[in-house]
Design a protein around this motif. Structure first.
Motif, PDB file in Angstrom:
ATOM      1  N   THR A 183       0.850  -1.179   0.000  1.00  9.99           N
ATOM      2  CA  THR A 183       0.000   0.000   0.000  1.00  9.99           C
ATOM      3  C   THR A 183       0.890   1.234   0.000  1.00  9.99           C
ATOM      4  O   THR A 183       2.066   1.165   0.343  1.00  9.99           O
ATOM      5  CB  THR A 183      -0.934   0.038   1.222  1.00  9.99           C
ATOM      6  N   THR A 184       0.301   2.346  -0.358  1.00 11.14           N
ATOM      7  CA  THR A 184       1.003   3.623  -0.306  1.00 11.14           C
ATOM      8  C   THR A 184       0.523   4.378   0.905  1.00 11.14           C
ATOM      9  O   THR A 184      -0.682   4.444   1.172  1.00 11.14           O
ATOM     10  CB  THR A 184       0.730   4.441  -1.578  1.00 11.14           C
ATOM     11  N   LEU A 185       1.450   4.946   1.642  1.00 11.03           N
ATOM     12  CA  LEU A 185       1.132   5.722   2.829  1.00 11.03           C
ATOM     13  C   LEU A 185       1.503   7.169   2.568  1.00 11.03           C
ATOM     14  O   LEU A 185       2.650   7.471   2.218  1.00 11.03           O
ATOM     15  CB  LEU A 185       1.910   5.174   4.037  1.00 11.03           C
TER      16      LEU A 185
ATOM     17  N   ALA B 289      -6.600  11.331  11.991  1.00 12.42           N
ATOM     18  CA  ALA B 289      -7.581  10.659  11.141  1.00 12.42           C
ATOM     19  C   ALA B 289      -6.845   9.828  10.106  1.00 12.42           C
ATOM     20  O   ALA B 289      -5.698  10.115   9.754  1.00 12.42           O
ATOM     21  CB  ALA B 289      -8.475  11.687  10.458  1.00 12.42           C
ATOM     22  N   VAL B 290      -7.525   8.788   9.628  1.00 15.66           N
ATOM     23  CA  VAL B 290      -6.971   7.933   8.586  1.00 15.66           C
ATOM     24  C   VAL B 290      -7.972   7.885   7.441  1.00 15.66           C
ATOM     25  O   VAL B 290      -9.172   7.746   7.663  1.00 15.66           O
ATOM     26  CB  VAL B 290      -6.700   6.503   9.110  1.00 15.66           C
ATOM     27  N   ALA B 291      -7.456   8.028   6.230  1.00 11.58           N
ATOM     28  CA  ALA B 291      -8.293   7.924   5.039  1.00 11.58           C
ATOM     29  C   ALA B 291      -7.766   6.813   4.147  1.00 11.58           C
ATOM     30  O   ALA B 291      -6.556   6.577   4.090  1.00 11.58           O
ATOM     31  CB  ALA B 291      -8.303   9.241   4.278  1.00 11.58           C
ATOM     32  N   ILE B 292      -8.681   6.131   3.479  1.00 12.85           N
ATOM     33  CA  ILE B 292      -8.323   5.135   2.468  1.00 12.85           C
ATOM     34  C   ILE B 292      -8.872   5.649   1.147  1.00 12.85           C
ATOM     35  O   ILE B 292     -10.078   5.899   1.028  1.00 12.85           O
ATOM     36  CB  ILE B 292      -8.921   3.750   2.768  1.00 12.85           C
ATOM     37  N   ASN B 293      -7.985   5.821   0.180  1.00 12.52           N
ATOM     38  CA  ASN B 293      -8.398   6.289  -1.148  1.00 12.52           C
ATOM     39  C   ASN B 293      -9.264   7.548  -1.071  1.00 12.52           C
ATOM     40  O   ASN B 293     -10.324   7.640  -1.675  1.00 12.52           O
ATOM     41  CB  ASN B 293      -9.106   5.179  -1.925  1.00 12.52           C
TER      42      ASN B 293
ATOM     43  N   VAL C 152      -4.404   3.575  -1.113  1.00 14.75           N
ATOM     44  CA  VAL C 152      -3.620   4.718  -0.656  1.00 14.75           C
ATOM     45  C   VAL C 152      -4.178   5.124   0.694  1.00 14.75           C
ATOM     46  O   VAL C 152      -5.357   5.472   0.814  1.00 14.75           O
ATOM     47  CB  VAL C 152      -3.695   5.892  -1.654  1.00 14.75           C
ATOM     48  N   ILE C 153      -3.326   5.035   1.710  1.00 11.05           N
ATOM     49  CA  ILE C 153      -3.721   5.358   3.079  1.00 11.05           C
ATOM     50  C   ILE C 153      -3.097   6.704   3.434  1.00 11.05           C
ATOM     51  O   ILE C 153      -1.901   6.922   3.206  1.00 11.05           O
ATOM     52  CB  ILE C 153      -3.220   4.287   4.062  1.00 11.05           C
TER      53      ILE C 153
END
Length: 80
Positions: free
Chosen positions: A3-5, A51-55, A70-71
């Protein structure tokens, strides 16, 4: 799975980079990702919350992470 961080603000400063490619176990959740993050970057324990976002969508701790997601780590914003 890869994954991309993406890291913003203080999170980028603590990790020493604004973008990383990371390897996570299959069927990882945001909760397990946060544990990985604290182990990989102990400095993150200094952030009281983030906060965490996915895409590009905010994600809860139960959200599953998929291959090539993409996280993003989004620290609290303050201003005046």
């Amino acid at each position: 799975m890869k994954t991309t961080l993406l890291l913003f603000g203080i999170a980028a400063d603590l990790a020493g980079n604004s973008s990383l490619t990371i390897e996570l176990p299959n069927k990882s959740t945001i909760a397990s990702f946060k544990e990985f993050l604290s182990a990989e970057f102990p400095e993150f324990q200094k952030m009281s919350s983030y906060a965490v976002a996915i895409n590009e969508s905010y994600a809860t701790d139960e959200a599953l992470i998929q291959e090539n997601d993409v996280i993003a780590i989004i620290p609290p914003v303050s201003g005046g």
